[in-house]
Scaffold this motif. Structure first.
Motif, PDB file in Angstrom:
ATOM      1  N   LEU A 407       1.062  -1.398  -0.161  1.00 29.11           N
ATOM      2  CA  LEU A 407       0.426  -0.279   0.463  1.00 29.11           C
ATOM      3  C   LEU A 407       0.776   1.349   0.374  1.00 29.11           C
ATOM      4  N   LYS A 408       1.918   1.274   0.720  1.00 24.54           N
ATOM      5  CA  LYS A 408       3.332   2.350   0.167  1.00 24.54           C
ATOM      6  C   LYS A 408       3.288   2.290  -0.967  1.00 24.54           C
ATOM      7  N   GLU A 409       4.033   1.938  -1.991  1.00 29.60           N
ATOM      8  CA  GLU A 409       3.964   1.373  -2.874  1.00 29.60           C
ATOM      9  C   GLU A 409       2.852   2.299  -3.997  1.00 29.60           C
ATOM     10  N   LEU A 410       1.586   2.451  -3.647  1.00 27.74           N
ATOM     11  CA  LEU A 410       0.497   2.351  -4.545  1.00 27.74           C
ATOM     12  C   LEU A 410       0.485   3.816  -4.013  1.00 27.74           C
ATOM     13  N   THR A 411       0.123   3.810  -2.272  1.00 26.89           N
ATOM     14  CA  THR A 411      -0.411   5.404  -2.663  1.00 26.89           C
ATOM     15  C   THR A 411       0.815   7.015  -1.496  1.00 26.89           C
ATOM     16  N   ARG A 412       1.629   6.421  -1.180  1.00 27.79           N
ATOM     17  CA  ARG A 412       2.616   7.321  -0.713  1.00 27.79           C
ATOM     18  C   ARG A 412       2.835   8.467  -1.347  1.00 27.79           C
ATOM     19  N   GLU A 419     -11.201   5.251  -8.181  1.00 29.16           N
ATOM     20  CA  GLU A 419     -11.020   3.861  -8.364  1.00 29.16           C
ATOM     21  C   GLU A 419     -10.214   3.842  -8.849  1.00 29.16           C
ATOM     22  N   ASP A 420      -8.859   4.367  -8.545  1.00 29.14           N
ATOM     23  CA  ASP A 420      -7.682   3.569  -7.904  1.00 29.14           C
ATOM     24  C   ASP A 420      -8.312   3.115  -6.780  1.00 29.14           C
ATOM     25  N   ILE A 421      -8.422   3.534  -5.382  1.00 32.30           N
ATOM     26  CA  ILE A 421      -8.626   2.448  -4.776  1.00 32.30           C
ATOM     27  C   ILE A 421      -9.680   1.193  -5.488  1.00 32.30           C
ATOM     28  N   LEU A 422     -10.907   1.095  -6.000  1.00 32.31           N
ATOM     29  CA  LEU A 422     -11.795   0.663  -6.286  1.00 32.31           C
ATOM     30  C   LEU A 422     -10.963  -1.176  -7.043  1.00 32.31           C
ATOM     31  N   ALA A 423      -9.716  -0.643  -7.454  1.00 31.73           N
ATOM     32  CA  ALA A 423      -8.933  -0.916  -8.485  1.00 31.73           C
ATOM     33  C   ALA A 423      -7.984  -1.983  -8.263  1.00 31.73           C
ATOM     34  N   PHE A 424      -7.696  -1.176  -7.011  1.00 34.52           N
ATOM     35  CA  PHE A 424      -6.605  -2.575  -6.039  1.00 34.52           C
ATOM     36  C   PHE A 424      -7.344  -3.058  -5.047  1.00 34.52           C
ATOM     37  N   VAL A 425      -8.776  -2.985  -4.812  1.00 41.21           N
ATOM     38  CA  VAL A 425      -9.209  -3.384  -4.568  1.00 41.21           C
ATOM     39  C   VAL A 425      -9.540  -5.041  -4.931  1.00 41.21           C
ATOM     40  N   ASP A 437     -16.370  -6.173   0.281  1.00 46.06           N
ATOM     41  CA  ASP A 437     -17.547  -5.365   0.170  1.00 46.06           C
ATOM     42  C   ASP A 437     -17.618  -4.467   1.363  1.00 46.06           C
ATOM     43  N   VAL A 438     -17.064  -4.910   2.117  1.00 42.64           N
ATOM     44  CA  VAL A 438     -16.574  -3.745   3.215  1.00 42.64           C
ATOM     45  C   VAL A 438     -15.291  -2.925   2.281  1.00 42.64           C
ATOM     46  N   LEU A 439     -14.789  -2.996   1.989  1.00 43.54           N
ATOM     47  CA  LEU A 439     -13.701  -2.294   1.498  1.00 43.54           C
ATOM     48  C   LEU A 439     -13.567  -1.308   0.406  1.00 43.54           C
ATOM     49  N   ILE A 440     -14.876  -1.790  -0.982  1.00 43.81           N
ATOM     50  CA  ILE A 440     -15.443  -1.042  -1.833  1.00 43.81           C
ATOM     51  C   ILE A 440     -16.575   0.092  -1.562  1.00 43.81           C
TER      52      ILE A 440
END
Length: 459
Positions: A407-412, A419-425, A437-440
């Motif tokens: 997640l550090k590599e993805l967001t820091r 859309e980025d978050i949903l795609a990663f989930v 379902d919770v994360l989406i």
């Protein structure tokens, strides 16, 4: 000199610009108040002797007339004060002037035979330390503590009102796990409540044991009396204070230091709130309600400045400086007595006064603020990267040892969209349907944990 002229010539703003503070605290910390409390203590001492001592002189007094004795202090007014100051001009001793004033009053009442028992066995500090203790007790309980509680209560009300208003938090000034506005107000309300409790728990101590704390003078004429017991009874039952049994000529002032330290701590909580509100206003999380006729800048017409919080901060600094100075000075005295504490104590009212002004400024500042709901929501919606925390935490549950680094590599240091978050989930095959379902369905605005419940905790 009229009121406006007087206020323009004052050296201290608490006497002029912030005159309401003088009106609120003048009955407890002014020169007039000190003299009034001295008269009160001397009269209570005479009353104590009349009610508790056996003496041929005291037996002459008809105890049914005690109210006339107490009226000397009960009816104290500016004429009384002026007369004592007139006597002091001759004696050059403020406590002795009080004694002579009471002597005069007793003569007028026909009780001249009691004059020798006024101030008997006392040193000036017996009268002064008890007077200051009464002044501190009454000034705190009747003025400062009610205002501090008003501040705390108002924050508690704001906490409940805004309990559900999600807000992007900032740690180290950077976007962080969201909270709610109400929960942040609640933190300050709770901190202030705890500070107030500690101040209220401090015992107001006083001594009444003579020139070097050994009861020597009073024992020389009433040697069969247990003066340790009697002094305790006088201090606690007649003055409503806590007896300090071991002192030099002066009461040690330790309890006063504890009070000053408590006020300073409350002040620091208050200024922490002031600074946060200033920052939130600058971030446009709060809007200030313009007041018709007010001017924010002599050249920029659009300005609505957070001056109440700035003024509060300045007054806190003044109050804290006095609290520290007095707390450092008062517990130190050469051998059995020096007089440096006397001049210092006369400034106690300023320490409380500047704090009182600061609290009022903050309350006024909060009254002008409203939540900028659109800005708060917009900032939340623009920071989806804050969901990196819950995602990596959920992955840890599944034994993913590099979840944090992933997640550090993805967001820091990056701006991440919904859309980025949903795609990663969607790539996380390890998740159960329930966790996915919770994360989406999670958003920065919904990721507030127990903030709403915390904001509504009953204090």
């Amino acid at each position: 000199m009229d009121k406006q002229q007087f206020e323009s010539m004052t050296l201290c703003p608490l006497d002029g610009r912030y005159g309401f503070v003088k009106e609120a605290l003048g009955d407890y910390f002014s020169e007039y108040a000190l003299v009034k409390y001295r008269v009160y203590v001397e009269i209570q001492w005479l009353k104590f002797l009349l009610e508790n001592m056996e003496s041929d002189v005291l037996k002459q007094f008809d105890k049914s007339k005690m109210a006339s004795i107490e009226a000397i202090s009960d009816n104290f007014n500016y004429d009384s004060f002026a007369r004592i100051k007139e006597i002091e001009g001759v004696t050059r001793h403020d406590v002795k002037a009080v004694e002579y004033f009471i002597d005069e009053q007793l003569v007028e009442l026909g009780f001249d035979y009691l004059q020798s028992f006024v101030h008997i066995g006392c040193t000036s500090e017996d009268i002064n330390n008890t007077s200051y203790a009464c002044m501190l007790r009454d000034g705190l309980n009747k003025v400062w503590l009610p205002k501090a509680k008003e501040m705390m209560t108002h924050l508690d009300e704001l906490a409940f009102e805004h309990a559900s208003v999600a807000m992007l938090a900032h740690t180290h000034g950077q976007p962080a796990t969201p909270t709610t506005i109400g929960k942040e107000f609640k933190v300050y309300a709770y901190r202030m409540l705890e500070s107030i409790k500690k101040i209220e728990a401090i015992e107001m101590k006083a001594k009444f044991n003579g020139a070097t704390g050994n009861y020597s003078a009073i024992l020389s004429c009433f040697s069969q009396v247990d003066w340790q017991v009697m002094a305790k009874k006088f201090v606690e039952e007649y003055l409503g204070l806590t007896f300090n049994p071991l002192t030099t000529q002066i009461e040690s002032h330790d309890y006063t230091c504890h009070i000053l330290d408590g006020v300073r701590h409350f002040n620091n909580i208050l200024v922490d709130l002031d600074v946060d509100m200033w920052l939130y206003i600058s971030m446009e999380y709060f809007k200030q309600i313009p007041v018709k006729g007010e001017v924010g800048s002599s050249t920029m017409p659009h300005k609505v400045n957070p001056i109440r919080f700035e003024n509060s901060e300045a007054n806190v600094d003044l109050s804290n400086s006095l609290c520290v100075s007095l707390s450092n000075k008062l517990p130190k005295s050469r051998m059995q007595r020096d007089l440096s504490d006397s001049s210092s104590q006369r400034n106690l009212g300023l320490a409380f006064g500047y704090s009182l002004q600061a609290i009022s400024e903050t309350l006024n500042g909060l009254a002008k603020c409203v939540v900028n709901v659109d800005k708060v929501a917009s900032d939340l919606d623009g920071k989806w990267e804050v969901l990196a925390e819950p995602i990596q935490t959920v992955l840890r549950k599944y034994g993913i040892s590099d979840a944090y680094d992933t997640l550090k590599e993805l967001t820091r240091g990056k701006s991440i969209s919904k859309e980025d978050i949903l795609a990663f989930v969607e790539t996380l095959d390890v998740l159960s349907p329930e966790d996915r379902d919770v994360l989406i369905h999670m958003s920065p605005a919904s990721y507030i944990g127990d903030a709403v419940a915390l904001a509504k905790i009953k204090l």
